[in-house]
Scaffold this motif. Structure first.
Motif, mmCIF file in Angstrom:
data_model
loop_
_atom_site.group_PDB
_atom_site.id
_atom_site.type_symbol
_atom_site.label_atom_id
_atom_site.label_comp_id
_atom_site.label_asym_id
_atom_site.label_seq_id
_atom_site.Cartn_x
_atom_site.Cartn_y
_atom_site.Cartn_z
ATOM 1 N N GLY A 125 -17.279 -1.040 -6.862
ATOM 2 C CA GLY A 125 -18.502 -1.133 -7.902
ATOM 3 C C GLY A 125 -19.549 -2.018 -7.023
ATOM 4 O O GLY A 125 -20.764 -1.819 -7.470
ATOM 5 N N LEU A 126 -19.025 -2.830 -6.305
ATOM 6 C CA LEU A 126 -19.915 -3.961 -5.837
ATOM 7 C C LEU A 126 -20.137 -3.988 -4.374
ATOM 8 O O LEU A 126 -20.844 -4.915 -3.770
ATOM 9 N N TYR A 127 -19.266 -3.251 -3.656
ATOM 10 C CA TYR A 127 -19.321 -3.278 -2.201
ATOM 11 C C TYR A 127 -19.199 -4.739 -1.587
ATOM 12 O O TYR A 127 -19.890 -4.904 -0.652
ATOM 13 N N LEU A 128 -18.058 -5.683 -2.097
ATOM 14 C CA LEU A 128 -18.115 -6.740 -1.289
ATOM 15 C C LEU A 128 -17.306 -6.908 -0.192
ATOM 16 O O LEU A 128 -16.985 -7.811 0.326
ATOM 17 N N GLY A 129 -16.433 -5.755 0.016
ATOM 18 C CA GLY A 129 -15.636 -5.800 1.174
ATOM 19 C C GLY A 129 -14.390 -6.607 1.223
ATOM 20 O O GLY A 129 -14.076 -7.138 2.168
ATOM 21 N N LEU A 130 -13.879 -6.894 0.148
ATOM 22 C CA LEU A 130 -12.663 -7.441 -0.206
ATOM 23 C C LEU A 130 -11.481 -7.079 0.328
ATOM 24 O O LEU A 130 -11.302 -5.728 0.357
ATOM 25 N N ALA A 131 -10.645 -7.872 1.198
ATOM 26 C CA ALA A 131 -9.766 -7.133 1.860
ATOM 27 C C ALA A 131 -8.266 -7.663 1.388
ATOM 28 O O ALA A 131 -7.300 -6.750 1.670
ATOM 29 N N GLU A 132 -8.283 -8.649 0.690
ATOM 30 C CA GLU A 132 -7.045 -9.480 0.464
ATOM 31 C C GLU A 132 -7.145 -10.581 -0.593
ATOM 32 O O GLU A 132 -8.261 -10.963 -0.633
ATOM 33 N N LEU A 133 -6.054 -10.862 -1.297
ATOM 34 C CA LEU A 133 -5.956 -12.017 -2.255
ATOM 35 C C LEU A 133 -4.943 -13.034 -1.830
ATOM 36 O O LEU A 133 -3.833 -12.696 -1.481
ATOM 37 N N LEU A 150 -16.804 -26.561 -4.293
ATOM 38 C CA LEU A 150 -17.071 -25.201 -4.089
ATOM 39 C C LEU A 150 -15.890 -24.893 -3.525
ATOM 40 O O LEU A 150 -15.182 -25.592 -2.556
ATOM 41 N N ASP A 151 -15.545 -23.438 -3.638
ATOM 42 C CA ASP A 151 -14.397 -22.895 -2.942
ATOM 43 C C ASP A 151 -14.404 -22.359 -1.741
ATOM 44 O O ASP A 151 -13.385 -21.777 -1.138
ATOM 45 N N ARG A 152 -15.569 -22.397 -1.187
ATOM 46 C CA ARG A 152 -15.673 -21.728 0.230
ATOM 47 C C ARG A 152 -15.738 -22.926 1.345
ATOM 48 O O ARG A 152 -16.305 -23.816 1.130
ATOM 49 N N PHE A 153 -15.008 -22.796 2.445
ATOM 50 C CA PHE A 153 -14.739 -23.805 3.556
ATOM 51 C C PHE A 153 -16.246 -23.800 4.165
ATOM 52 O O PHE A 153 -16.834 -22.644 4.504
ATOM 53 N N ARG A 154 -16.633 -24.750 4.897
ATOM 54 C CA ARG A 154 -17.973 -24.841 6.064
ATOM 55 C C ARG A 154 -17.836 -24.067 6.889
ATOM 56 O O ARG A 154 -18.667 -23.228 7.403
ATOM 57 N N ASP A 155 -16.513 -23.797 7.457
ATOM 58 C CA ASP A 155 -16.157 -22.997 8.803
ATOM 59 C C ASP A 155 -15.610 -21.826 8.614
ATOM 60 O O ASP A 155 -15.082 -21.155 9.477
ATOM 61 N N ASP A 156 -15.532 -21.305 7.197
ATOM 62 C CA ASP A 156 -14.972 -20.082 7.032
ATOM 63 C C ASP A 156 -15.431 -19.514 5.751
ATOM 64 O O ASP A 156 -15.238 -19.855 4.754
ATOM 65 N N ASP A 157 -16.266 -18.461 5.976
ATOM 66 C CA ASP A 157 -17.061 -17.735 4.634
ATOM 67 C C ASP A 157 -16.296 -16.428 4.164
ATOM 68 O O ASP A 157 -16.749 -15.461 3.484
ATOM 69 N N ALA A 158 -14.951 -16.297 4.323
ATOM 70 C CA ALA A 158 -14.154 -15.320 3.929
ATOM 71 C C ALA A 158 -13.996 -15.278 2.511
ATOM 72 O O ALA A 158 -13.812 -14.127 1.719
ATOM 73 N N ARG A 159 -13.538 -16.475 1.947
ATOM 74 C CA ARG A 159 -13.500 -16.450 0.522
ATOM 75 C C ARG A 159 -14.770 -16.024 -0.175
ATOM 76 O O ARG A 159 -15.886 -16.754 -0.236
ATOM 77 N N ALA A 203 -0.035 -6.582 -8.084
ATOM 78 C CA ALA A 203 -0.502 -5.432 -8.312
ATOM 79 C C ALA A 203 -1.694 -5.252 -9.005
ATOM 80 O O ALA A 203 -2.588 -4.543 -8.763
ATOM 81 N N ALA A 204 -1.614 -6.079 -10.163
ATOM 82 C CA ALA A 204 -2.788 -5.836 -11.085
ATOM 83 C C ALA A 204 -4.127 -6.482 -10.477
ATOM 84 O O ALA A 204 -4.961 -5.841 -10.523
ATOM 85 N N MET A 205 -3.798 -7.735 -9.796
ATOM 86 C CA MET A 205 -5.141 -8.202 -9.000
ATOM 87 C C MET A 205 -5.790 -7.282 -8.017
ATOM 88 O O MET A 205 -6.683 -7.123 -7.604
ATOM 89 N N ASP A 206 -4.571 -6.244 -7.390
ATOM 90 C CA ASP A 206 -5.149 -5.491 -6.454
ATOM 91 C C ASP A 206 -5.937 -4.372 -7.056
ATOM 92 O O ASP A 206 -6.836 -3.786 -6.381
ATOM 93 N N ASP A 207 -5.604 -3.892 -8.263
ATOM 94 C CA ASP A 207 -6.349 -2.822 -9.005
ATOM 95 C C ASP A 207 -7.630 -3.555 -9.157
ATOM 96 O O ASP A 207 -8.790 -2.705 -9.123
ATOM 97 N N ILE A 208 -7.959 -4.764 -9.687
ATOM 98 C CA ILE A 208 -9.268 -5.269 -9.712
ATOM 99 C C ILE A 208 -9.940 -5.251 -8.547
ATOM 100 O O ILE A 208 -11.221 -4.965 -8.456
ATOM 101 N N MET A 209 -9.259 -5.715 -7.370
ATOM 102 C CA MET A 209 -10.108 -5.661 -5.936
ATOM 103 C C MET A 209 -10.568 -4.287 -5.743
ATOM 104 O O MET A 209 -11.827 -4.218 -5.194
ATOM 105 N N GLN A 210 -9.559 -3.243 -5.874
ATOM 106 C CA GLN A 210 -10.349 -1.926 -5.391
ATOM 107 C C GLN A 210 -11.486 -1.774 -6.370
ATOM 108 O O GLN A 210 -12.413 -1.157 -5.770
ATOM 109 N N ALA A 211 -11.335 -2.025 -7.547
ATOM 110 C CA ALA A 211 -12.239 -1.598 -8.640
ATOM 111 C C ALA A 211 -13.764 -2.302 -8.224
ATOM 112 O O ALA A 211 -14.860 -1.861 -8.217
ATOM 113 N N VAL A 212 -13.636 -3.554 -7.882
ATOM 114 C CA VAL A 212 -14.762 -4.451 -7.520
ATOM 115 C C VAL A 212 -15.363 -3.809 -6.073
ATOM 116 O O VAL A 212 -16.540 -3.868 -5.877
#
Length: 208
Positions: free
Chosen positions: A98-106, A123-132, A86-95
């Motif tokens: 404020g930053l229009y990153l289009g985050l959808a889930e954690l 790096l944390d992003r996969f070569r074939d998936d840029d969702a992270r 729930a706390a991390m969802d609050d952070i996602m909504q704020a981001v």
């Protein structure tokens, strides 16, 4: 749950630097409950050795990483996990506001690094998936000794010549852009506990 920190200052740092370290990001009681929950499910044997890659390319490579993980969706009904989400969802909504990153889930997991465990530079992003899009690391170890190691080393430039080391002290939350910052986990002299996750954006190239 109301956030424990100035979210506007956090958004400013993310906008200018792409990373931020937030001490005491969650209430101490929640951090302790998360630590207890992590240790409980660890002792129950619910973790598995972490792998690298995804899909058919996923493999256990002990020379790259030697931690074990348990995805939080497996234990989402635990009160501490529900409160953390729930706390991390609050952070996602704020981001997003404020930053229009289009985050959808954690997506996130408990991570246990036994004594001597590590995770080599990556790096944390996969070569074939840029969702992270935004990586999250929340530490659970209380009174972490300064000489115990286990820091996350965040490289601040593309050539990895400059870095900061963040001590894995309970209550500290680290956020950074997943596709921009190489990082590694240094070996520790004692067990190291954290919750690691990734905010995923809408429209990734490969559906999750």
């Amino acid at each position: 749950m109301s956030l424990q920190f100035d979210i506007d200052a956090v958004l400013d740092r993310l906008a200018t630097d792409g990373w931020v370290v937030i001490p005491h990001a969650m209430p101490a009681a929640l951090t302790a409950e998360l630590r207890d929950a992590c240790l409980q499910v660890w002792q129950q044997g619910l973790f598995h050795e972490a792998a690298t890659g995804r899909g058919d390319g996923q493999a256990r490579r002990a020379e790259i990483r030697s931690d074990s993980v348990l995805w939080l969706d497996k234990v989402a009904t635990l009160p501490a996990v529900a409160a953390y989400n729930a706390a991390m969802d609050d952070i996602m909504q704020a981001v997003n506001r404020g930053l229009y990153l289009g985050l959808a889930e954690l997506e996130s997991h408990f991570a246990v690094y036994p004594e001597g465990a590590f995770y080599k530079k990556h790096l944390d992003r996969f070569r074939d998936d840029d969702a992270r899009t935004l990586t999250t690391v929340f530490y659970l170890n209380e009174a972490w000794p300064q000489d115990a190691g286990g820091e996350i080393r965040l490289y601040l430039d593309a050539d990895c010549t400059q870095h900061i080391d963040v001590t894995p002290e309970a209550g500290t939350l680290v956020l950074f852009l997943s596709d921009r910052f190489w990082h590694e986990v240094l070996p520790a002299t004692q067990q190291r506990l954290s919750v690691t996750g990734w905010y995923r954006r809408r429209g990734g190239s490969v559906p999750w």
